[in-house]
Motif scaffolding. Structure first.
Motif, mmCIF file in Angstrom:
data_model
loop_
_atom_site.group_PDB
_atom_site.id
_atom_site.type_symbol
_atom_site.label_atom_id
_atom_site.label_comp_id
_atom_site.label_asym_id
_atom_site.label_seq_id
_atom_site.Cartn_x
_atom_site.Cartn_y
_atom_site.Cartn_z
ATOM 1 N N GLN A 1 0.829 -1.202 0.000
ATOM 2 C CA GLN A 1 0.000 0.000 0.000
ATOM 3 C C GLN A 1 0.869 1.261 0.000
ATOM 4 N N ILE A 2 1.979 1.225 0.696
ATOM 5 C CA ILE A 2 2.899 2.365 0.698
ATOM 6 C C ILE A 2 3.495 2.550 -0.689
ATOM 7 N N GLN A 3 3.838 1.443 -1.372
ATOM 8 C CA GLN A 3 4.338 1.541 -2.749
ATOM 9 C C GLN A 3 3.289 2.180 -3.651
ATOM 10 N N VAL A 4 2.045 1.757 -3.501
ATOM 11 C CA VAL A 4 0.955 2.308 -4.312
ATOM 12 C C VAL A 4 0.762 3.782 -3.983
ATOM 13 N N LEU A 5 0.789 4.139 -2.712
ATOM 14 C CA LEU A 5 0.625 5.532 -2.313
ATOM 15 C C LEU A 5 1.727 6.407 -2.899
ATOM 16 N N ARG A 6 2.950 5.928 -2.873
ATOM 17 C CA ARG A 6 4.065 6.694 -3.456
ATOM 18 C C ARG A 6 3.874 6.872 -4.960
ATOM 19 N N ALA A 7 3.399 5.838 -5.619
ATOM 20 C CA ALA A 7 3.153 5.932 -7.065
ATOM 21 C C ALA A 7 2.017 6.914 -7.358
ATOM 22 N N VAL A 8 0.972 6.886 -6.540
ATOM 23 C CA VAL A 8 -0.134 7.844 -6.683
ATOM 24 C C VAL A 8 0.410 9.260 -6.521
ATOM 25 N N ALA A 9 1.251 9.470 -5.519
ATOM 26 C CA ALA A 9 1.830 10.789 -5.265
ATOM 27 C C ALA A 9 2.713 11.260 -6.414
ATOM 28 N N ASN A 10 3.276 10.313 -7.157
ATOM 29 C CA ASN A 10 4.086 10.666 -8.326
ATOM 30 C C ASN A 10 3.240 10.866 -9.579
ATOM 31 N N GLY A 11 1.921 10.822 -9.418
ATOM 32 C CA GLY A 11 1.031 11.111 -10.535
ATOM 33 C C GLY A 11 0.776 9.951 -11.472
ATOM 34 N N MET A 12 1.114 8.753 -11.054
ATOM 35 C CA MET A 12 0.923 7.592 -11.923
ATOM 36 C C MET A 12 -0.544 7.169 -11.941
ATOM 37 N N SER A 13 -0.996 6.707 -13.095
ATOM 38 C CA SER A 13 -2.352 6.172 -13.229
ATOM 39 C C SER A 13 -2.386 4.759 -12.664
ATOM 40 N N HIS A 14 -3.594 4.234 -12.474
ATOM 41 C CA HIS A 14 -3.715 2.848 -12.003
ATOM 42 C C HIS A 14 -3.005 1.892 -12.962
ATOM 43 N N ARG A 15 -3.156 2.129 -14.247
ATOM 44 C CA ARG A 15 -2.516 1.266 -15.253
ATOM 45 C C ARG A 15 -0.991 1.307 -15.121
ATOM 46 N N GLU A 16 -0.442 2.522 -14.950
ATOM 47 C CA GLU A 16 1.013 2.663 -14.807
ATOM 48 C C GLU A 16 1.515 1.996 -13.525
ATOM 49 N N ILE A 17 0.760 2.160 -12.443
ATOM 50 C CA ILE A 17 1.135 1.527 -11.178
ATOM 51 C C ILE A 17 1.117 0.010 -11.328
ATOM 52 N N ALA A 18 0.069 -0.499 -11.957
ATOM 53 C CA ALA A 18 -0.045 -1.948 -12.157
ATOM 54 C C ALA A 18 1.154 -2.483 -12.937
ATOM 55 N N SER A 19 1.522 -1.784 -13.996
ATOM 56 C CA SER A 19 2.652 -2.209 -14.807
ATOM 57 C C SER A 19 3.963 -2.165 -14.012
ATOM 58 N N LYS A 20 4.164 -1.093 -13.272
ATOM 59 C CA LYS A 20 5.398 -0.929 -12.504
ATOM 60 C C LYS A 20 5.520 -1.971 -11.396
ATOM 61 N N LEU A 21 4.418 -2.279 -10.724
ATOM 62 C CA LEU A 21 4.455 -3.194 -9.578
ATOM 63 C C LEU A 21 4.071 -4.631 -9.932
ATOM 64 N N PHE A 22 3.854 -4.895 -11.229
ATOM 65 C CA PHE A 22 3.497 -6.230 -11.706
ATOM 66 C C PHE A 22 2.214 -6.736 -11.045
ATOM 67 N N LEU A 23 1.201 -5.882 -11.049
ATOM 68 C CA LEU A 23 -0.111 -6.195 -10.494
ATOM 69 C C LEU A 23 -1.162 -5.974 -11.568
ATOM 70 N N THR A 24 -2.374 -6.412 -11.297
ATOM 71 C CA THR A 24 -3.476 -6.068 -12.189
ATOM 72 C C THR A 24 -4.017 -4.704 -11.758
ATOM 73 N N GLU A 25 -4.716 -4.033 -12.684
ATOM 74 C CA GLU A 25 -5.337 -2.754 -12.328
ATOM 75 C C GLU A 25 -6.351 -2.946 -11.207
ATOM 76 N N HIS A 26 -7.060 -4.068 -11.244
ATOM 77 C CA HIS A 26 -8.045 -4.355 -10.198
ATOM 78 C C HIS A 26 -7.369 -4.401 -8.819
ATOM 79 N N THR A 27 -6.214 -5.031 -8.736
ATOM 80 C CA THR A 27 -5.488 -5.123 -7.466
ATOM 81 C C THR A 27 -5.016 -3.742 -7.012
ATOM 82 N N VAL A 28 -4.552 -2.920 -7.953
ATOM 83 C CA VAL A 28 -4.125 -1.558 -7.613
ATOM 84 C C VAL A 28 -5.311 -0.768 -7.069
#
Length: 147
Positions: free
Chosen positions: A90-117
């Motif tokens: 969740q902290i990784q996701v929060l940091r990515a959100v703070a960097n302006g990343m979309s759910h799709r970009e976060i999913a790709s970066k963290l190797f998750l599905t968009e649903h999981t993000v």
């Protein structure tokens, strides 16, 4: 998306720009900010675009992160909510959100599905008692999760 900001020029906001940026950090819409200043929402949008060109922060999330990092706005001193224990993911996701990343970009970066993000995002918003990305950035700075 920015991992850090290094504007070419030093940005010293005037009083109106600072008030607009403060309103943005509270999650206010262009329409509501316009009402505050007696201006049209399109004028506020133009002001925000101008600020974006000067700072390199083009989205509301990027702008709030920029303002927090440079201490242009006062970050509220908050006590961590009792249930605010975030997982490492969740902290990784929060940091990515703070960097302006979309759910799709976060999913790709963290190797998750968009649903999981989206699931991580909903849970961390609930744990922090917030409702959106702008609030997430302010809260993350207040809790020193982005330093």
């Amino acid at each position: 998306m920015h991992d850090g900001y290094s504007p070419v020029i030093t940005f010293s906001p005037n009083e109106r720009q600072l008030k607009i940026m403060m309103a943005v950090s509270r999650g206010w819409s262009n329409h509501r900010i316009g009402e505050l200043f007696g201006l049209k929402a399109s004028t506020i949008k133009s002001q925000l675009a101008s600020i974006g060109h000067m700072t390199g922060a083009y989205t509301r999330v990027e702008l709030v992160d920029y303002m927090c990092r440079l201490k242009l706005i006062e970050i509220p001193s908050l006590e961590k909510p009792a249930n605010a224990q975030l997982t490492a993911r969740q902290i990784q996701v929060l940091r990515a959100v703070a960097n302006g990343m979309s759910h799709r970009e976060i999913a790709s970066k963290l190797f998750l599905t968009e649903h999981t993000v989206r699931s991580h995002t909903r849970r961390l918003y609930k744990r922090l008692g917030i409702s959106g990305r702008v609030e997430a950035v302010v809260m993350a700075h207040a809790l020193s999760l982005l330093d």
